[in-house]
Design a protein around this motif. Structure first.
Motif, PDB file in Angstrom:
ATOM      1  N   PRO A  65     -33.971  47.001 103.525  1.00 33.55           N
ATOM      2  CA  PRO A  65     -32.877  46.264 102.886  1.00 33.55           C
ATOM      3  C   PRO A  65     -33.121  45.965 101.411  1.00 33.55           C
ATOM      4  CG  PRO A  65     -33.469  45.270 104.986  1.00 33.55           C
ATOM      5  CD  PRO A  65     -34.501  46.295 104.699  1.00 33.55           C
TER       6      PRO A  65
ATOM      7  N   ASP B 189     -34.512  47.695  99.251  1.00 37.00           N
ATOM      8  CA  ASP B 189     -34.213  48.874  98.431  1.00 37.00           C
ATOM      9  C   ASP B 189     -32.779  49.348  98.633  1.00 37.00           C
ATOM     10  OD1 ASP B 189     -36.903  49.091  97.447  1.00 37.00           O
ATOM     11  OD2 ASP B 189     -37.464  49.738  99.446  1.00 37.00           O
ATOM     12  N   GLY B 190     -32.010  48.580  99.370  1.00 32.96           N
ATOM     13  CA  GLY B 190     -30.605  48.947  99.601  1.00 32.96           C
ATOM     14  C   GLY B 190     -30.433  50.082 100.598  1.00 32.96           C
ATOM     15  N   VAL B 191     -31.480  50.339 101.406  1.00 29.27           N
ATOM     16  CA  VAL B 191     -31.371  51.413 102.410  1.00 29.27           C
ATOM     17  C   VAL B 191     -31.028  50.783 103.763  1.00 29.27           C
ATOM     18  CG1 VAL B 191     -32.519  53.342 103.551  1.00 29.27           C
ATOM     19  CG2 VAL B 191     -33.074  52.802 101.173  1.00 29.27           C
TER      20      VAL B 191
END
Lengths: 267, 202
Positions: B116, B118-120
């Motif tokens: 999360p 890293d926005g993944v």
């Protein structure tokens, strides 16, 4: 004393307690780790060889565990020379929702805490929030307390008692929250400024309680969903404005909470 | 303005090398000068190998591993146990697991893990393809979630397990514990705890 003298006096090796808030692979088997520490603020350091299964560091540098570290100062990056887990936060790791909340707070810490600048209050905010998760307390309440306290720890605490437009004392009823102005506005200023959004008396009361350090009392109160949503929107909006970008972990977390991405299995 | 003493093609090569993972500006310059000192044949061979790999290697439409053929040699091997799928984060994990000779089933490569910060999220990796694969396949009995034993890998495994619960397949995770040749005194509490809870009778 000159800078050179000071830097000569700084010990080459230092110890601290911290929580890994971020890490990424670096080189062949190293990791670049961001740690929020008790005495040195946010520290970015290299954990050499920590991706190897036999590394003595690897398991001790898992995100969200409270660890004791020894670091050697480097020219660009400090090097982690030893790490020892103090509190592994094992329960937190067993639930994806807890991991997501911990990621959200870590991202806020990474964005708001300054590098190499002692901020014990900021460190305590993260420790308390993760410990609450570990103890199974409601992560939604914990998150609102944590978000507010990180804003306070970094000097961005919203003003709740005086109108940020005209300076008038805030009385209950018809007030607004003006994120860009940094706090609440009185009914007159709220009516004049389209950027101000309404804030209910209950939301203001809850935020003031958190600001006083009485956030812990909220766990025992039955706050309705609308009020929780209002406080969430105010704080997340405020954080976005301070950080000046979207909160990545929050986007994933909120899609879980809304049930859009994570809801029903298989959809 | 001071003019650069390095020729433009050399600068370009250094810039290209420094985009590679783990390569800083100094290493990039060293590599560039190594290429310059070497023969033209070696340089051409390296350039062709890079272009070749990009042109000829794609993703297997079943397991999403890197492959020259579609389906890949593993997915099209009739000797493989088709009732088993081992889910891994990266193509290199397939090589590591296959080297053990302990596993003869199929694979599914996610190309990442939920991270999360890293926005993944689940939408950025090949989770939904896995769910579809299990839904549409006839005889899958077990899915082994061999994502890395770290917090991102654990979160990914938990998410996938929840998604697969509706299909009634057995979902397992490889045992985790002490590495062979490792030192017990340096093991962390989580690893030791898992090693103890997963102990076996001799």
């Amino acid at each position: 004393m000159s800078n050179t003298g000071e830097s000569r006096q700084r010990s080459r090796v230092y110890r601290c307690e911290g929580i890994v808030i971020r890490r990424r692979d670096f080189g062949e088997a190293d990791r670049l780790v961001t740690v929020l520490t008790d005495d040195h603020g946010k520290v970015r350091a290299l954990a050499k060889g920590s991706r190897r299964t036999k590394s003595r560091l690897g398991g001790h540098l898992e995100p969200y565990a409270r660890v004791r570290l020894m670091l050697a100062r480097g020219r660009n990056l400090d090097i982690i020379t030893s790490a020892q887990v103090l509190e592994p936060m094992t329960h937190l790791r067993r639930e994806e929702r807890s991991i997501l909340y911990a990621s959200h707070w870590s991202e806020i810490a990474d964005q708001l805490m300054a590098e190499s600048e002692q901020n014990r209050f900021g460190y305590g905010v993260l420790v308390r929030a993760l410990t609450s998760l570990e103890l199974g307390r409601d992560p939604v309440i914990t998150s609102r307390i944590c978000e507010w306290e990180f804003l306070a720890a970094s000097g961005f605490q919203p003003e709740l008692f005086q109108c940020t437009g005209c300076g008038r004392q805030i009385e209950p009823g018809g007030n607004g929250m003006h994120i860009e102005a940094g706090g609440v506005v009185c009914p007159q200023c709220h009516a004049l400024d389209p950027l101000s959004r309404a804030i209910s008396n209950d939301a203001l009361r809850v935020l003031r309680a958190i600001g006083r350090g009485d956030g812990g009392l909220l766990y025992d109160r039955q706050l309705n969903d609308d009020l929780l949503k209002e406080i969430e929107q105010l704080l997340i909006g405020y954080l976005r404005s301070v950080i000046e970008r979207d909160l990545q972990a929050w986007q994933i977390l909120s899609s879980l909470e809304d049930g859009t991405t994570w809801g029903t299995p298989g959809h | 303005m001071k003019t650069s003493i390095t020729a433009e093609p050399v600068n370009r090569l250094i810039n290209e090398f420094s985009r590679l993972p783990g390569i800083g500006p100094k290493s990039a310059a060293r590599l560039a000068y190594f290429i310059l000192r070497g023969g033209e044949h070696e340089a051409r061979s390296l350039a062709e190998a890079i272009v070749d790999v990009k042109e000829r290697i794609g993703l297997c439409s079943e397991c999403f591993n890197l492959s020259e053929r579609d389906p890949c040699p593993i997915c099209s091997d009739p000797e493989r146990d088709r009732s088993l799928i081992c889910v891994v984060e990266e193509p290199l994990d397939v090589i590591a697991l296959d080297r053990t000779n302990e596993y003869s089933g199929l694979y599914h490569v996610l190309h990442g893990a939920i991270s999360p910060v890293d926005g993944v999220g689940p939408d950025q990796i090949r989770v939904h393809e896995l769910v579809e694969r299990v839904r549409s396949a006839e005889k899958i009995e077990e899915v082994i979630l061999a994502t890395n034993p770290n917090i991102e890998g654990d979160a990914t495994a938990m998410y996938i397990a929840r998604q697969l619960a509706q299909f009634g397949v057995k979902v397992t995770r490889p045992a985790s514990g002490l590495p062979v040749g490792g030192d017990l005194e340096y093991a962390d509490e989580v690893t030791l705890g898992r090693a103890l809870s997963g102990r076996r009778a001799l």
